[in-house]
Structure formats: structure tokens, C-alpha cells
Design a protein around this motif. Structure first.
Motif, PDB file in Angstrom:
ATOM      1  N   CYS A   1       0.835  -1.213   0.000  1.00  0.00           N
ATOM      2  CA  CYS A   1       0.000   0.000   0.000  1.00  0.00           C
ATOM      3  C   CYS A   1       0.864   1.256   0.000  1.00  0.00           C
ATOM      4  O   CYS A   1       0.487   2.285   0.575  1.00  0.00           O
ATOM      5  CB  CYS A   1      -0.958  -0.007   1.194  1.00  0.00           C
ATOM      6  SG  CYS A   1      -0.146   0.035   2.816  1.00  0.00           S
ATOM      7  N   GLY A   2       2.036   1.164  -0.626  1.00  0.00           N
ATOM      8  CA  GLY A   2       2.871   2.347  -0.760  1.00  0.00           C
ATOM      9  C   GLY A   2       4.064   2.324   0.173  1.00  0.00           C
ATOM     10  O   GLY A   2       4.491   1.284   0.675  1.00  0.00           O
ATOM     11  N   VAL A   3       4.612   3.521   0.421  1.00  0.00           N
ATOM     12  CA  VAL A   3       5.788   3.659   1.269  1.00  0.00           C
ATOM     13  C   VAL A   3       5.449   3.291   2.708  1.00  0.00           C
ATOM     14  O   VAL A   3       4.372   3.631   3.215  1.00  0.00           O
ATOM     15  CB  VAL A   3       6.332   5.109   1.203  1.00  0.00           C
ATOM     16  CG1 VAL A   3       7.523   5.286   2.148  1.00  0.00           C
ATOM     17  CG2 VAL A   3       6.728   5.451  -0.229  1.00  0.00           C
ATOM     18  N   MET A   4       6.355   2.586   3.378  1.00  0.00           N
ATOM     19  CA  MET A   4       6.207   2.168   4.771  1.00  0.00           C
ATOM     20  C   MET A   4       4.952   1.335   4.979  1.00  0.00           C
ATOM     21  O   MET A   4       4.192   1.521   5.938  1.00  0.00           O
ATOM     22  CB  MET A   4       6.221   3.387   5.705  1.00  0.00           C
ATOM     23  CG  MET A   4       7.502   4.206   5.644  1.00  0.00           C
ATOM     24  SD  MET A   4       8.947   3.223   6.099  1.00  0.00           S
ATOM     25  CE  MET A   4       8.681   3.003   7.849  1.00  0.00           C
ATOM     26  N   SER A   5       4.734   0.381   4.066  1.00  0.00           N
ATOM     27  CA  SER A   5       3.571  -0.510   4.208  1.00  0.00           C
ATOM     28  C   SER A   5       3.755  -1.423   5.416  1.00  0.00           C
ATOM     29  O   SER A   5       4.853  -1.904   5.684  1.00  0.00           O
ATOM     30  CB  SER A   5       3.416  -1.369   2.949  1.00  0.00           C
ATOM     31  OG  SER A   5       3.107  -0.569   1.832  1.00  0.00           O
ATOM     32  N   PRO A   6       2.674  -1.680   6.181  1.00  0.00           N
ATOM     33  CA  PRO A   6       2.785  -2.539   7.370  1.00  0.00           C
ATOM     34  C   PRO A   6       3.050  -3.995   6.984  1.00  0.00           C
ATOM     35  O   PRO A   6       2.502  -4.505   6.012  1.00  0.00           O
ATOM     36  CB  PRO A   6       1.430  -2.380   8.051  1.00  0.00           C
ATOM     37  CG  PRO A   6       0.490  -2.018   6.945  1.00  0.00           C
ATOM     38  CD  PRO A   6       1.302  -1.180   6.001  1.00  0.00           C
ATOM     39  N   LEU A   7       3.890  -4.639   7.782  1.00  0.00           N
ATOM     40  CA  LEU A   7       4.180  -6.072   7.589  1.00  0.00           C
ATOM     41  C   LEU A   7       3.763  -6.874   8.815  1.00  0.00           C
ATOM     42  O   LEU A   7       3.228  -7.985   8.678  1.00  0.00           O
ATOM     43  CB  LEU A   7       5.676  -6.277   7.308  1.00  0.00           C
ATOM     44  CG  LEU A   7       6.227  -5.660   6.033  1.00  0.00           C
ATOM     45  CD1 LEU A   7       7.738  -5.883   5.939  1.00  0.00           C
ATOM     46  CD2 LEU A   7       5.546  -6.253   4.798  1.00  0.00           C
ATOM     47  N   SER A   8       4.032  -6.351  10.002  1.00  0.00           N
ATOM     48  CA  SER A   8       3.666  -7.065  11.228  1.00  0.00           C
ATOM     49  C   SER A   8       2.274  -6.634  11.697  1.00  0.00           C
ATOM     50  O   SER A   8       1.760  -5.575  11.318  1.00  0.00           O
ATOM     51  CB  SER A   8       4.691  -6.791  12.326  1.00  0.00           C
ATOM     52  OG  SER A   8       4.683  -5.419  12.694  1.00  0.00           O
ATOM     53  N   ARG A   9       1.681  -7.485  12.544  1.00  0.00           N
ATOM     54  CA  ARG A   9       0.335  -7.199  13.049  1.00  0.00           C
ATOM     55  C   ARG A   9       0.315  -5.884  13.816  1.00  0.00           C
ATOM     56  O   ARG A   9      -0.651  -5.106  13.717  1.00  0.00           O
ATOM     57  CB  ARG A   9      -0.114  -8.349  13.942  1.00  0.00           C
ATOM     58  CG  ARG A   9      -1.573  -8.258  14.403  1.00  0.00           C
ATOM     59  CD  ARG A   9      -1.994  -9.537  15.108  1.00  0.00           C
ATOM     60  NE  ARG A   9      -3.395  -9.508  15.466  1.00  0.00           N
ATOM     61  CZ  ARG A   9      -3.866  -9.040  16.632  1.00  0.00           C
ATOM     62  NH1 ARG A   9      -3.019  -8.544  17.534  1.00  0.00           N
ATOM     63  NH2 ARG A   9      -5.167  -9.053  16.877  1.00  0.00           N
ATOM     64  N   THR A  10       1.384  -5.617  14.554  1.00  0.00           N
ATOM     65  CA  THR A  10       1.470  -4.358  15.304  1.00  0.00           C
ATOM     66  C   THR A  10       1.395  -3.156  14.373  1.00  0.00           C
ATOM     67  O   THR A  10       0.717  -2.162  14.665  1.00  0.00           O
ATOM     68  CB  THR A  10       2.779  -4.314  16.095  1.00  0.00           C
ATOM     69  OG1 THR A  10       2.850  -5.454  16.953  1.00  0.00           O
ATOM     70  CG2 THR A  10       2.883  -3.045  16.910  1.00  0.00           C
ATOM     71  N   ALA A  11       2.081  -3.230  13.228  1.00  0.00           N
ATOM     72  CA  ALA A  11       2.054  -2.131  12.266  1.00  0.00           C
ATOM     73  C   ALA A  11       0.680  -1.985  11.642  1.00  0.00           C
ATOM     74  O   ALA A  11       0.207  -0.851  11.409  1.00  0.00           O
ATOM     75  CB  ALA A  11       3.111  -2.356  11.183  1.00  0.00           C
ATOM     76  N   TYR A  12       0.017  -3.130  11.367  1.00  0.00           N
ATOM     77  CA  TYR A  12      -1.355  -3.071  10.830  1.00  0.00           C
ATOM     78  C   TYR A  12      -2.270  -2.331  11.800  1.00  0.00           C
ATOM     79  O   TYR A  12      -3.074  -1.462  11.412  1.00  0.00           O
ATOM     80  CB  TYR A  12      -1.885  -4.478  10.591  1.00  0.00           C
ATOM     81  CG  TYR A  12      -1.532  -5.074   9.245  1.00  0.00           C
ATOM     82  CD1 TYR A  12      -2.427  -5.018   8.188  1.00  0.00           C
ATOM     83  CD2 TYR A  12      -0.312  -5.700   9.044  1.00  0.00           C
ATOM     84  CE1 TYR A  12      -2.117  -5.571   6.948  1.00  0.00           C
ATOM     85  CE2 TYR A  12       0.012  -6.261   7.818  1.00  0.00           C
ATOM     86  CZ  TYR A  12      -0.889  -6.197   6.770  1.00  0.00           C
ATOM     87  OH  TYR A  12      -0.576  -6.740   5.551  1.00  0.00           O
ATOM     88  N   ILE A  13      -2.159  -2.680  13.086  1.00  0.00           N
ATOM     89  CA  ILE A  13      -3.046  -2.076  14.093  1.00  0.00           C
ATOM     90  C   ILE A  13      -2.759  -0.584  14.228  1.00  0.00           C
ATOM     91  O   ILE A  13      -3.691   0.230  14.339  1.00  0.00           O
ATOM     92  CB  ILE A  13      -2.866  -2.797  15.441  1.00  0.00           C
ATOM     93  CG1 ILE A  13      -3.401  -4.239  15.326  1.00  0.00           C
ATOM     94  CG2 ILE A  13      -3.581  -2.050  16.560  1.00  0.00           C
ATOM     95  CD1 ILE A  13      -3.118  -5.100  16.547  1.00  0.00           C
TER      96      ILE A  13
END
Length: 551
Positions: free
Chosen positions: A41-53
Motif C-alpha cells: 500500500c505504498g511507502v512504509m507498508s505494514p508487515l507485522s500485526r502491530t504495524a497493521y493495528i
């Protein structure tokens, strides 16, 4: 929430994550992880669940995770009900009973190497490739559309696979399962014909529409099924490897003999650096790297190395003045210059500077990477130089020689003697007659004189001429009677001290037992002295020599 990211996009990405073991492991990592560029989804896309949240909120992530898992479960159910899965189960049953010769219309698992068997040797090409590159093999699902029963002789014939591939009924190609499955690209199988021998052995042929066996496949237990052929191929490979090793060793011995020949040409003129290096190391341990004693020893070691290089150059071209500069950093360790003198080609023929190098820095222009290439033989280098990179050679054109050649050029074509307001020679478009006159006068070809230009300057032509010519001065040695003093040294040998010239003395005779001492006193061996082979010294060393050898 990140801008322009919808829930459907998150669900689609989580489907990909949950269906990939590595991505799932990264998703479950406890800390925040992101992909810097080119993410989903672009720059600095989340990979871990923490980043998604952190980006989309806990409620959104939980809901999307449930939807993603539901999609995966639904897909798995439809997959288990598909025809493709039933073909897999049929292939599994065939594998469970040992993969006997297949029947027409059946499905089986086959080992596929990916080799396009256009060598005309059928199963033998495939077996050789399997033995060579086992990591390239992969298992594929195959539908056996046709079975060809052949004799033992036909089965062993390398041409049989291509003959069957040319028949009109030989199958080939592949099929993809219909339906919108997540694994649609993986849910495919190949069409092939089975070539079966009387004893039950077989291989599969897929012509893929070509007039030869484009692909040849085997059962999963191909090593056991073709044990005799595998043993034969392995024996052939062993013999080929032994022959290649023998030839490689012969070639290495030839290179070693040539190397030793080049070394023998120069060794008598060189000074071993070992005692100077040992002394420097001793002083380093004793006094430290910043001590005057250690620095003096390092300078002496440097001087010996430098003298070895210059000795080789001056022996080959005694009338040419060489200068040597130590480099630091990438590319080369030394930079050798000379003015006019021999061309690079003539210099390389008469010298062997490569003997001083133990390695060379390399550069790959394709990916801008650097590396190191090591010399095969380094005994000479380590004895007389130590670890050493390339010695760069640079030939410089003197202003006197430049003026001399330009004068010769403009005497043939006066129009070239034209300068602009800044004092530089102008480009002159030469006629064919003028170019031919220059070529005849200098006995040179068009490209060597003018390169790719028809409008050269006088100094460009002069440099091209200089580049192809040797300017090696003649060395005239004044003949002078040598004053010889004979003195007995020890009880067995005689040495002769000779007043060799105004600036040098020489010692000749049975010097073999005194090599270390002669070197220590600054002597250099030369087998081309007027008075015969011997050791040459500065005149200033005469008192020390007389004292050391009782002369």
C-alpha cells in the motif's frame, strides 16, 4: 488509517499473508515492521500485526483477518471438491503402489528437470541433466494420454523419444483447472505419452507441439528405475572429470614452468626482503609503530622493494630514466613512469613486473562492484616484494620529443602548422593526398596516424606517432682498464676487488659463500659486467668491503 486503503484491500493482503508461511511469521512478529518502498500500500507498508493495528486500528484488523480466513476456508473447500484434487488423489494412489507403468488416461506424479531435450538423446539427456542439476528438479502432475509399448532395443535407443514425439498422436502441452481459485495458477497439469519397455520401465514424452521430445520426464524413483543408465552416465562423468583434471594439471605445470623461467631471469638481481621485514617487525614489537627505529626500518624495507622494481626496469632499458611512486588505496600499489623510451608493448616484452604482484583489484562496470583477483604463483612476489597489488605503468611524452615530431609532421603538410588565438593547433581537414603523404613518410597505417578523424591537429598526429615508436637511447660505456687486486679470503676461496668505474667497484670470483654478506653491504649481482659476473657496489663502500673481506 492510511489514506486510500480500503477494507477490501486489507482483506486481500491478509489472504496473501495467511497463505504464505514466511509472511505469516513476519505478521506475527511482536514488534512493528514495515516495508520502506514498493510495499503493498505504498511507502512504509505494514508487515507485522502491530504495524497493521497502528495504521488501521485493532477493530479493522480483526474484522479483515476474519474475512481473510473465511475466504481461505471457502477456497479450500471448493479446491477439495474440484476435479484437479481428484487427479491429485489418483496420482497419490499411483505413488503409493510404487508408480508402476501408467495406463492411458491415468494421472501420475512425475519428476521434471525443465531441460528442453533438443540434444537428440532423449532419456539420456534428461538423466544427465538430472545428475548435473538436482536442485532444478520439481514434481509435476501429468495426464498420460497415450502409452507406447516398445522393444528393449527401442527403449535404449536415444532416437526413440524424438521418433515418438513426431507421431501424430503424441500428446503434449498443459491444462489449467477452470474456476476462480486462489491456487488457479498452480492447479494445472501436463499432457504426455508414456514410453514403456517390456520390463516395465518407462519415461514420459511431452513434445509441446514441436517435432522432437521437447520435455522428457521420469517417475519419482528415477534413480532406481534407471540404475544401469545412471551408473553408466556417472562412470562417463567420472572419466571426463579425471581427463579434465589431468589436462588442467598439465596446463598448470606448463604455466608453472613458464613462471619459473621468468623468475630465473631476474632472481640474481633481486634483494630478498625477508631480513628487512623481520627487522621491521622486531622493532615494531620492541619499540612500537610510532618509534623512530621502526619507521627507519620501514623506510629501508620500502627502499629495498622500490629498488627491486627499478632494477628490473633499468636492467631491461639501461638508458631510460624511470621514476616510481608508492600508491595507497584501491587500484594499484605502485605507479611507474618513464619519459619517451620504450612503448608499453616493448616494455612489457622485456620486463616482468607482474612477478611482483600477488593480487589485483577488479571492477565490474555492469553493477559497479569491486573484487580481488589473486595471482596463481606468488613465490617471487613474496620473496622480493611482499603482498602487492598491480604496478601501473605510464609512459610520458617529453616536450622536446613532441616538438621534434611536430616539426617533422608540418614539414610534410605545412597547413597543419596553424594555431588559434589561444596558441593551440587548429584542426585541419586533410585531403587524401596529404594523408597518404604522411602515411608514406612515417610508414604507418591510416588508423594509427589519424584514428577516426579526418581533421586532426598537428600535436594529435605527433602523439599517435610517438605512441607507436620506441625512443630508447644508446648506452655507451667508457672502456677503462680495471685495477684488480687479488686477496685470499679464508682458507678456500678467492675474491677479486675491481675498480670498475669512477663511481663503482665490483667483487668477482667465488662469491657463493658470501651472498648474505654481499647483500648486507649493499651489493647487487650482475652477470653482464665487463669483468664477468659479479657484485657491483658504490665506490663509497670500498673501505667497508676491504675490511669485511680482508682485501
Amino acid at each position: 488509517m492510511k489514506q486510500n486503503v480500503t477494507g477490501d484491500q486489507i482483506v486481500k493482503q491478509l489472504v496473501n499473508v495467511f497463505r504464505d508461511e514466511a509472511m505469516t511469521a513476519e505478521y506475527n512478529y511482536p514488534l512493528e515492521r514495515r516495508q520502506g518502498v514498493c510495499g503493498w500500500c505504498g511507502v512504509m507498508s505494514p508487515l507485522s500485526r502491530t504495524a497493521y493495528i497502528n495504521d488501521f486500528g485493532l477493530k479493522m484488523v480483526l474484522a479483515c483477518g476474519i474475512n481473510a480466513q473465511a475466504i481461505i476456508n471457502d477456497d479450500r473447500k471448493r479446491y477439495e471438491e474440484s476435479k484437479y484434487h481428484s487427479h491429485e488423489l489418483e496420482a497419490d494412489e499411483h505413488k503409493a503402489i510404487g508408480q508402476p507403468a501408467p495406463q492411458e488416461g491415468s494421472f501420475m506424479w512425475a519428476m521434471h528437470s525443465g531441460l528442453k531435450c533438443d540434444g537428440g538423446h532423449g532419456i539420456y539427456d534428461e538423466l544427465r541433466y538430472k545428475l548435473y542439476g538436482t536442485e532444478r528438479q520439481h514434481v509435476v502432475l501429468v495426464n498420460i494420454e497415450k502409452v507406447y509399448h516398445v522393444t528393449e532395443e527401442e527403449f535404449k535407443n536415444p532416437d526413440t523419444a524424438d521418433k515418438i514425439a513426431c507421431s501424430e498422436d503424441c500428446p503434449g502441452g498443459w491444462h489449467e483447472e477452470d474456476g476462480d481459485f486462489l491456487d488457479a495458477k498452480k492447479m494445472n497439469y501436463l499432457y504426455a505419452g508414456a514410453v514403456v519397455a517390456p520390463d516395465g520401465r518407462y519415461y514420459l514424452v511431452d513434445n509441446e507441439g514441436y517435432s522432437y521430445a521437447r520435455y522428457v520426464m521420469t517417475s519419482l524413483s528415477w534413480r532406481e528405475m534407471f540404475s544401469e543408465e545412471v551408473a553408466q552416465i556417472e562412470e562417463e562423468n567420472r572419466r571426463v572429470a579425471e581427463e579434465e583434471a589431468r589436462q588442467a594439471e598439465e596446463e598448470r605445470q606448463r604455466r608453472l614452468a613458464a613462471y619459473k623461467g621468468r623468475c630465473a631471469k631476474w632472481e640474481s638481481l633481486m634483494t630478498d626482503i625477508a631480513p628487512y621485514k623481520e627487522e621491521a617487525e622486531r622493532l615494531h614489537k620492541l619499540n612500537g609503530w610510532n618509534s623512530k627505529e621502526y619507521k627507519a626500518a620501514e623506510r629501508k624495507l620500502h627502499s629495498v622493494r622500490r629498488a627491486n622494481i627499478l632494477t628490473m626496469c633499468k636492467t631491461a632499458f639501461p638508458g631510460v630514466k624511470f621514476s616510481l611512486k608508492k600508491n595507497s588505496g584501491w587500484g594499484s600499489d605502485w605507479e611507474l613512469h618513464w619519459e619517451d623510451g620504450p612503448t608499453h608493448l616493448a616494455f612489457s616484452k622485456e620486463t616482468n613486473l607482474e612477478l611482483f604482484s600477488t593480487y589485483h583489484d577488479t571492477f565490474n562496470g555492469y553493477d559497479d562492484s569491486t573484487g580481488v583477483s589473486y595471482e596463481e604463483f606468488t613465490e617471487f612476489a613474496y620473496k622480493y616484494m611482499g603482498s602487492c597489488n598491480t604496478i601501473d605503468t605510464m609512459r610520458d611524452m617529453s616536450e622536446e620529443k613532441k616538438a621534434e615530431i611536430i616539426a617533422e609532421v608540418v614539414s610534410i603538410v605545412p597547413e597543419l602548422d596553424t594555431k588559434n588565438e589561444y596558441g593551440y593547433y587548429k584542426r585541419i581537414m586533410l585531403s587524401n593526398e596529404q594523408m597518404e603523404a604522411l602515411e608514406n613518410h612515417f610508414n604507418a597505417g591510416h588508423n594509427s596516424l589519424f584514428g577516426r578523424y579526418d581533421d586532426p591537429t598537428a600535436d594529435e598526429i605527433a602523439r599517435n606517432i610517438w605512441h607507436e615508436r620506441n625512443y630508447i637511447p644508446e648506452v655507451k660505456t667508457e672502456e677503462k682498464p680495471a685495477e684488480i687486486t687479488l686477496k685470499k679470503v679464508g682458507n678456500e676461496s678467492e675474491l677479486q676487488l675491481i675498480d670498475y668505474s669512477d663511481k663503482a667497484v665490483a667483487i668477482i670470483g667465488n662469491t657463493r659463500d658470501y651472498v648474505a654478506k654481499l647483500k648486507e653491504l649493499g651489493g647487487r649481482f650482475n652477470d653482464k659486467l665487463k669483468c664477468g659476473a659479479g657484485w657491483i657496489f658504490s665506490k663509497k663502500r670500498e673501505p667497508e668491503l676491504r675490511a669485511a673481506f680482508s682485501l
